[in-house]
Design an enzyme around this catalytic site. Structure first.
Site, mmCIF file in Angstrom:
data_model
loop_
_atom_site.group_PDB
_atom_site.id
_atom_site.type_symbol
_atom_site.label_atom_id
_atom_site.label_comp_id
_atom_site.label_asym_id
_atom_site.label_seq_id
_atom_site.Cartn_x
_atom_site.Cartn_y
_atom_site.Cartn_z
ATOM 1 C CB CYS A 1 -0.945 0.200 1.170
ATOM 2 S SG CYS A 1 -1.808 1.482 1.297
ATOM 3 C CG HIS B 1 -6.195 9.640 0.171
ATOM 4 N ND1 HIS B 1 -6.368 8.302 -0.288
ATOM 5 C CD2 HIS B 1 -6.471 10.503 -1.033
ATOM 6 C CE1 HIS B 1 -7.059 8.473 -1.639
ATOM 7 N NE2 HIS B 1 -6.871 9.422 -1.953
HETATM 8 P P1 5GP Z 1 -7.294 9.860 -5.187
HETATM 9 O O1 5GP Z 1 -7.417 10.149 -6.435
HETATM 10 O O2 5GP Z 1 -7.328 8.499 -4.609
HETATM 11 O O3 5GP Z 1 -8.430 10.623 -4.644
HETATM 12 O O4 5GP Z 1 -6.146 10.569 -4.627
HETATM 13 C C1 5GP Z 1 -4.704 10.125 -4.916
HETATM 14 C C2 5GP Z 1 -3.953 11.205 -4.634
HETATM 15 O O5 5GP Z 1 -2.629 10.577 -4.245
HETATM 16 C C3 5GP Z 1 -3.724 12.066 -6.215
HETATM 17 O O6 5GP Z 1 -4.107 13.368 -5.962
HETATM 18 C C4 5GP Z 1 -2.267 11.785 -6.535
HETATM 19 O O7 5GP Z 1 -1.779 12.979 -7.015
HETATM 20 C C5 5GP Z 1 -1.524 11.383 -4.932
HETATM 21 N N1 5GP Z 1 -0.500 10.706 -5.115
HETATM 22 C C6 5GP Z 1 -0.459 9.606 -5.871
HETATM 23 N N2 5GP Z 1 0.719 8.898 -5.830
HETATM 24 C C7 5GP Z 1 1.410 9.823 -4.821
HETATM 25 C C8 5GP Z 1 2.877 9.805 -4.442
HETATM 26 O O8 5GP Z 1 3.335 8.835 -4.451
HETATM 27 N N3 5GP Z 1 3.165 10.503 -3.631
HETATM 28 C C9 5GP Z 1 2.246 11.900 -3.197
HETATM 29 N N4 5GP Z 1 2.664 12.681 -2.191
HETATM 30 N N5 5GP Z 1 1.033 11.823 -3.784
HETATM 31 C C10 5GP Z 1 0.477 10.740 -4.571
HETATM 32 ZN ZN ZN Z 2 -2.483 1.450 3.513
#
Ligand code: 5GP
Ligand code: ZN
Length: 114
Positions: free
Chosen positions: A4, A100
């Site tokens: 994860c 998140h």
């Molecule tokens: P979701 O699309 O699941 O709501 O948000 C996931 C977020 O995680 C996205 O905004 C993406 O830019 C961010 N994200 C994905 N991989 C990484 C990473 O390795 N490091 C950081 N800091 N953010 C990440």
């Molecule tokens: Zn996790």
């Protein structure tokens, strides 16, 4: 949880720009920011999404929102206003299955989102 991404960031095994952290939650900058302030706040414990975290009935969801509020104050966006977003499931655009909170601010935002 093995494999994860956000468990790895919480553990310090995967690099991230940490904004602040405590024993239960971690705040770090989104790698692809969608606003001048775009911080992700996660629990250290693995829960797949906010619905699962809420269903677990823990105070951890309150801790998560309280931490997002602290970051908003520290980043200077609390008075102007900000958005806290929990994408939940694929059609909402959730790509990382570790809950998140997206804390977004620093610019005016339209509603509804696109
Ligand atoms: P979701 O699309 O699941 O709501 O948000 C996931 C977020 O995680 C996205 O905004 C993406 O830019 C961010 N994200 C994905 N991989 C990484 C990473 O390795 N490091 C950081 N800091 N953010 C990440
Ligand atoms: Zn996790």
């Amino acid at each position: 949880m093995a494999d994860c991404l956000f468990c790895g960031i919480a553990a310090g095994d995967i690099p991230a720009t940490i904004v602040s952290a405590n024993s239960r939650t971690v705040a770090f900058r989104d790698i692809n920011p969608q606003a001048p302030v775009h911080v992700l706040v996660i629990p250290r414990a693995h829960h797949a999404n906010v619905a699962e975290l809420g269903a677990a009935g823990e105070a951890l969801l309150c801790d998560l929102v309280a931490h997002a509020r602290e970051v908003a104050v520290a980043e200077g966006i609390a008075d102007a206003g900000y958005r806290i977003v929990f994408n939940t499931g694929p059609e909402a655009g959730q790509t990382v299955d570790h809950v998140h909170a997206h804390l977004l601010g620093g610019r005016p935002m339209s509603w509804p989102p696109g």
